[in-house]
Design a protein around this motif. Structure first.
Motif, PDB file in Angstrom:
ATOM      1  N   PHE A   1       2.566   0.070  -1.693  1.00 13.86           N
ATOM      2  CA  PHE A   1       2.983   0.524  -3.016  1.00 13.86           C
ATOM      3  C   PHE A   1       1.760   0.654  -3.926  1.00 13.86           C
ATOM      4  O   PHE A   1       0.963  -0.256  -4.075  1.00 13.86           O
ATOM      5  CB  PHE A   1       3.981  -0.460  -3.621  1.00 13.86           C
ATOM      6  CG  PHE A   1       4.602  -0.002  -4.911  1.00 13.86           C
ATOM      7  CD1 PHE A   1       5.046   1.301  -5.057  1.00 13.86           C
ATOM      8  CD2 PHE A   1       4.758  -0.880  -5.975  1.00 13.86           C
ATOM      9  CE1 PHE A   1       5.628   1.725  -6.252  1.00 13.86           C
ATOM     10  CE2 PHE A   1       5.346  -0.473  -7.161  1.00 13.86           C
ATOM     11  CZ  PHE A   1       5.783   0.835  -7.299  1.00 13.86           C
ATOM     12  N   GLY A   2       1.613   1.803  -4.544  1.00 11.23           N
ATOM     13  CA  GLY A   2       0.483   2.073  -5.409  1.00 11.23           C
ATOM     14  C   GLY A   2      -0.692   2.699  -4.692  1.00 11.23           C
ATOM     15  O   GLY A   2      -1.619   3.185  -5.340  1.00 11.23           O
ATOM     16  N   SER A   3      -0.655   2.704  -3.338  1.00 11.26           N
ATOM     17  CA  SER A   3      -1.701   3.351  -2.552  1.00 11.26           C
ATOM     18  C   SER A   3      -1.188   4.553  -1.787  1.00 11.26           C
ATOM     19  O   SER A   3      -1.949   5.467  -1.479  1.00 11.26           O
ATOM     20  CB  SER A   3      -2.319   2.355  -1.558  1.00 11.26           C
ATOM     21  OG  SER A   3      -3.046   1.356  -2.223  1.00 11.26           O
ATOM     22  N   LEU A   4       0.104   4.528  -1.464  1.00  9.97           N
ATOM     23  CA  LEU A   4       0.730   5.602  -0.691  1.00  9.97           C
ATOM     24  C   LEU A   4       1.977   6.084  -1.420  1.00  9.97           C
ATOM     25  O   LEU A   4       2.615   5.320  -2.159  1.00  9.97           O
ATOM     26  CB  LEU A   4       1.145   5.088   0.696  1.00  9.97           C
ATOM     27  CG  LEU A   4       0.063   4.485   1.586  1.00  9.97           C
ATOM     28  CD1 LEU A   4       0.707   3.901   2.846  1.00  9.97           C
ATOM     29  CD2 LEU A   4      -0.980   5.521   1.949  1.00  9.97           C
ATOM     30  N   PRO A   5       2.388   7.332  -1.184  1.00 10.76           N
ATOM     31  CA  PRO A   5       3.666   7.806  -1.744  1.00 10.76           C
ATOM     32  C   PRO A   5       4.816   7.254  -0.904  1.00 10.76           C
ATOM     33  O   PRO A   5       5.067   7.725   0.196  1.00 10.76           O
ATOM     34  CB  PRO A   5       3.556   9.327  -1.627  1.00 10.76           C
ATOM     35  CG  PRO A   5       2.603   9.555  -0.491  1.00 10.76           C
ATOM     36  CD  PRO A   5       1.641   8.399  -0.490  1.00 10.76           C
ATOM     37  N   ILE A   6       5.476   6.225  -1.401  1.00  5.79           N
ATOM     38  CA  ILE A   6       6.551   5.597  -0.632  1.00  5.79           C
ATOM     39  C   ILE A   6       7.881   5.733  -1.370  1.00  5.79           C
ATOM     40  O   ILE A   6       7.920   5.854  -2.590  1.00  5.79           O
ATOM     41  CB  ILE A   6       6.262   4.119  -0.329  1.00  5.79           C
ATOM     42  CG1 ILE A   6       6.326   3.268  -1.604  1.00  5.79           C
ATOM     43  CG2 ILE A   6       4.891   3.954   0.337  1.00  5.79           C
ATOM     44  CD1 ILE A   6       6.261   1.777  -1.338  1.00  5.79           C
ATOM     45  N   THR A   7       8.948   5.694  -0.592  1.00  2.71           N
ATOM     46  CA  THR A   7      10.298   5.727  -1.151  1.00  2.71           C
ATOM     47  C   THR A   7      11.161   4.719  -0.413  1.00  2.71           C
ATOM     48  O   THR A   7      10.840   4.307   0.702  1.00  2.71           O
ATOM     49  CB  THR A   7      10.944   7.120  -1.020  1.00  2.71           C
ATOM     50  OG1 THR A   7      11.059   7.445   0.377  1.00  2.71           O
ATOM     51  CG2 THR A   7      10.120   8.179  -1.726  1.00  2.71           C
ATOM     52  N   PHE A   8      12.242   4.337  -1.045  1.00  5.33           N
ATOM     53  CA  PHE A   8      13.224   3.456  -0.397  1.00  5.33           C
ATOM     54  C   PHE A   8      14.125   4.364   0.435  1.00  5.33           C
ATOM     55  O   PHE A   8      15.149   4.844  -0.002  1.00  5.33           O
ATOM     56  CB  PHE A   8      14.007   2.698  -1.461  1.00  5.33           C
ATOM     57  CG  PHE A   8      14.835   1.560  -0.919  1.00  5.33           C
ATOM     58  CD1 PHE A   8      14.359   0.734   0.088  1.00  5.33           C
ATOM     59  CD2 PHE A   8      16.093   1.300  -1.448  1.00  5.33           C
ATOM     60  CE1 PHE A   8      15.115  -0.324   0.577  1.00  5.33           C
ATOM     61  CE2 PHE A   8      16.861   0.251  -0.975  1.00  5.33           C
ATOM     62  CZ  PHE A   8      16.370  -0.560   0.038  1.00  5.33           C
TER      63      PHE A   8
ATOM     64  N   PRO B   1      16.386   6.127   3.661  1.00  7.32           N
ATOM     65  CA  PRO B   1      17.568   5.782   4.453  1.00  7.32           C
ATOM     66  C   PRO B   1      17.173   4.965   5.678  1.00  7.32           C
ATOM     67  O   PRO B   1      16.146   5.215   6.310  1.00  7.32           O
ATOM     68  CB  PRO B   1      18.120   7.150   4.858  1.00  7.32           C
ATOM     69  CG  PRO B   1      17.649   8.082   3.792  1.00  7.32           C
ATOM     70  CD  PRO B   1      16.290   7.577   3.401  1.00  7.32           C
ATOM     71  N   GLY B   2      17.988   3.983   6.006  1.00  6.31           N
ATOM     72  CA  GLY B   2      17.713   3.112   7.132  1.00  6.31           C
ATOM     73  C   GLY B   2      17.030   1.825   6.733  1.00  6.31           C
ATOM     74  O   GLY B   2      16.999   0.867   7.509  1.00  6.31           O
ATOM     75  N   MET B   3      16.457   1.786   5.527  1.00  8.79           N
ATOM     76  CA  MET B   3      15.846   0.559   5.030  1.00  8.79           C
ATOM     77  C   MET B   3      16.904  -0.254   4.297  1.00  8.79           C
ATOM     78  O   MET B   3      17.583   0.259   3.410  1.00  8.79           O
ATOM     79  CB  MET B   3      14.686   0.872   4.089  1.00  8.79           C
ATOM     80  CG  MET B   3      13.555   1.646   4.749  1.00  8.79           C
ATOM     81  SD  MET B   3      12.238   2.042   3.562  1.00  8.79           S
ATOM     82  CE  MET B   3      11.160   3.055   4.586  1.00  8.79           C
ATOM     83  N   THR B   4      17.015  -1.526   4.661  1.00 13.30           N
ATOM     84  CA  THR B   4      17.980  -2.401   4.001  1.00 13.30           C
ATOM     85  C   THR B   4      17.356  -3.088   2.805  1.00 13.30           C
ATOM     86  O   THR B   4      17.975  -3.201   1.747  1.00 13.30           O
ATOM     87  CB  THR B   4      18.500  -3.460   4.982  1.00 13.30           C
ATOM     88  OG1 THR B   4      18.914  -2.833   6.193  1.00 13.30           O
ATOM     89  CG2 THR B   4      19.683  -4.226   4.381  1.00 13.30           C
ATOM     90  N   THR B   5      16.126  -3.568   2.994  1.00 15.99           N
ATOM     91  CA  THR B   5      15.400  -4.254   1.918  1.00 15.99           C
ATOM     92  C   THR B   5      13.931  -3.840   1.955  1.00 15.99           C
ATOM     93  O   THR B   5      13.414  -3.445   3.000  1.00 15.99           O
ATOM     94  CB  THR B   5      15.500  -5.786   2.066  1.00 15.99           C
ATOM     95  OG1 THR B   5      15.094  -6.161   3.392  1.00 15.99           O
ATOM     96  CG2 THR B   5      16.911  -6.285   1.801  1.00 15.99           C
ATOM     97  N   MET B   6      13.257  -3.954   0.806  1.00 11.27           N
ATOM     98  CA  MET B   6      11.829  -3.630   0.739  1.00 11.27           C
ATOM     99  C   MET B   6      11.162  -4.511  -0.305  1.00 11.27           C
ATOM    100  O   MET B   6      11.633  -4.607  -1.439  1.00 11.27           O
ATOM    101  CB  MET B   6      11.608  -2.155   0.404  1.00 11.27           C
ATOM    102  CG  MET B   6      10.146  -1.739   0.463  1.00 11.27           C
ATOM    103  SD  MET B   6       9.947   0.063   0.522  1.00 11.27           S
ATOM    104  CE  MET B   6      10.343   0.496  -1.175  1.00 11.27           C
ATOM    105  N   ALA B   7      10.055  -5.170   0.085  1.00 12.61           N
ATOM    106  CA  ALA B   7       9.351  -6.105  -0.788  1.00 12.61           C
ATOM    107  C   ALA B   7       8.194  -5.439  -1.501  1.00 12.61           C
ATOM    108  O   ALA B   7       7.428  -4.669  -0.902  1.00 12.61           O
ATOM    109  CB  ALA B   7       8.842  -7.295   0.024  1.00 12.61           C
ATOM    110  N   LEU B   8       8.039  -5.765  -2.797  1.00 18.04           N
ATOM    111  CA  LEU B   8       6.929  -5.278  -3.622  1.00 18.04           C
ATOM    112  C   LEU B   8       6.314  -6.449  -4.375  1.00 18.04           C
ATOM    113  O   LEU B   8       6.973  -7.472  -4.599  1.00 18.04           O
ATOM    114  CB  LEU B   8       7.426  -4.250  -4.649  1.00 18.04           C
ATOM    115  CG  LEU B   8       8.233  -3.055  -4.162  1.00 18.04           C
ATOM    116  CD1 LEU B   8       8.727  -2.258  -5.362  1.00 18.04           C
ATOM    117  CD2 LEU B   8       7.412  -2.190  -3.234  1.00 18.04           C
ATOM    118  N   SER B   9       5.054  -6.274  -4.785  1.00 16.53           N
ATOM    119  CA  SER B   9       4.372  -7.308  -5.563  1.00 16.53           C
ATOM    120  C   SER B   9       3.657  -6.663  -6.733  1.00 16.53           C
ATOM    121  O   SER B   9       2.945  -5.669  -6.563  1.00 16.53           O
ATOM    122  CB  SER B   9       3.377  -8.058  -4.680  1.00 16.53           C
ATOM    123  OG  SER B   9       2.664  -9.020  -5.433  1.00 16.53           O
TER     124      SER B   9
END
Length: 399
Positions: A183-190, A192-200
């Motif tokens: 996050f903040g280095s790559l263009p990422i999205t939440f 389909p298929g992802m249940t949870t995603m951690a960020l700091s």
């Protein structure tokens, strides 16, 4: 002496926009859970921040739960989904995950009878997609959760997480993504298929102490903390409104010019990689050789014959701040578990040095490292050789 900071993967300087947002909100009084005017005002600002953070991830605001940081987010996702899906007992992972994931899995294995299955990775740190698919099939009906980091914090490998998410979705398996470094280095999205995603937050320029866990709207991890149930009754705790506003401000700033900034940092990264390879030919680049599959901020080498700590302290004395690996293992002298998981020996895993770039990195910083590093490496290698000879003499004297 001015110092050069190249440890942004550990934490990055707080952005002015984040600091201003924090100070402004901290001056407001009120608990976001209170029903009076002050509480409602705080709640309004928190929900606005939630909306802005969600927009940077193409997520629905209701999918964002605020936490204290990436470690809490990983723990909540993995423990919560494991408990929610029992009696299924298998967890799929790789051996290169962050300690916040690895140690959570070890805890679940020791205390909750989990069966952790580690899928192989290549020497460059890529997950073996075929092996991951085979594991989904082999343990069908038993898998509680699968997990994979989007980008590795040590060697910078960018994983095919969206492909793994599709496989997990087809298999009906909950999938957790640690996106702290991405996050903040790559263009990422939440996706389909992802249940949870951690960020700091502090990895992108917010203060330490704030993070988020994205949770799909139909998912219900079992809470780890109990109390007021402020975040969808999945995460309890008084809303940290000033930190949340700072996090949103940092996220907006980090992503609004992401393409240009990634290109700038990738150029500096490549200069440093090429210079190290030219001036220290025995150094081995760890992680992907193809720059398109490496974080734009990551430079990671094993330096033959030199202990990582010796290099770190030599660089530190020269005013250059780097790392031997994960900051969560700082102060503990042990080989990199990431390098070992890629099938390399302990010598390679003990001789690592990571230079991680960020929003304050300049051309002058890179030039200074290029000028200083060869001499520092020679000194560290000579010290290593002397220590080895001394050890041999000591061993021979005891025969």
């Amino acid at each position: 002496m001015s110092r050069i900071y190249l440890d942004h993967a550990a934490t990055t300087p707080v952005r002015d926009a984040a600091l201003e947002a924090f100070v402004s909100q901290a001056k407001r009084n009120g608990n976001a859970s209170a029903l009076h005017s002050a509480g409602r005002s705080v709640k309004f600002h928190v929900e606005d921040a939630r909306d802005r953070l969600a927009a940077t991830l193409d997520a629905d605001p209701t999918e964002i739960l605020f936490t204290a940081g990436g470690t809490e987010s990983d723990n909540l996702a993995l423990k919560g989904l494991y408990w929610a899906n029992r009696p299924n007992d298998v967890i799929l992972a790789t051996g290169i995950e962050h300690p916040a994931v690895i140690e959570t899995l070890e805890w679940l294995e020791a205390r909750e009878n989990a069966t952790v299955v580690f899928v192989d990775v290549t020497e460059e740190g890529f997950v073996d997609v075929g092996a991951f698919k085979a594991a989904l099939e082999e343990y069908a009906g038993r898998i509680a959760v699968a997990t994979l980091m989007w980008a590795n914090n040590e060697i910078g490998t960018i994983q095919p997480v969206e492909q793994i998410a599709e496989l997990c979705q087809a298999a009906g398996v909950d999938f957790h993504v640690d996106a702290v470094q991405a996050f903040g280095s790559l263009p990422i999205t939440f996706a389909p298929g992802m249940t949870t995603m951690a960020l700091s937050g502090h990895k992108i320029g917010a203060p330490v102490g704030i993070g988020a866990l994205l949770v799909r709207r139909d998912a219900k991890p079992v809470p780890v903390l109990h109390g007021g149930g402020q975040e969808r009754e999945i995460r309890s705790g008084t809303i940290a409104d000033a930190l949340i506003l700072a996090f949103a401000a940092a996220a907006v700033e980090a992503t609004q010019n992401l393409s240009e900034e990634s290109t700038r940092l990738a150029g500096l990264r490549d200069q440093l990689i090429h210079a190290i390879q030219e001036h220290i030919p025995t150094a081995k680049l760890q992680g992907p050789a193809d720059p398109n599959y490496r974080l734009p901020t990551n430079v990671h080498f094993s330096f033959a014959g030199a202990e990582g700590d010796s290099l770190l302290f030599g660089l530190d004395m020269a005013g250059i701040e780097s790392s031997t690996g994960s900051a969560c293992n700082a102060g503990v002298s042990r080989p990199s578990h990431v390098i070992l998981a890629t099938g390399q020996n302990e010598s390679a895993a003990r001789s690592t040095q990571r230079f991680s770039l960020g929003h304050t990195t300049t051309q002058e910083d890179i030039d200074a490292v290029i000028a200083a590093l060869p001499g520092i490496y020679r000194a560290a290698a000579e010290a290593g050789m002397a220590a080895e000879k001394s050890s041999i003499r000591t061993a021979n004297s005891h025969r």
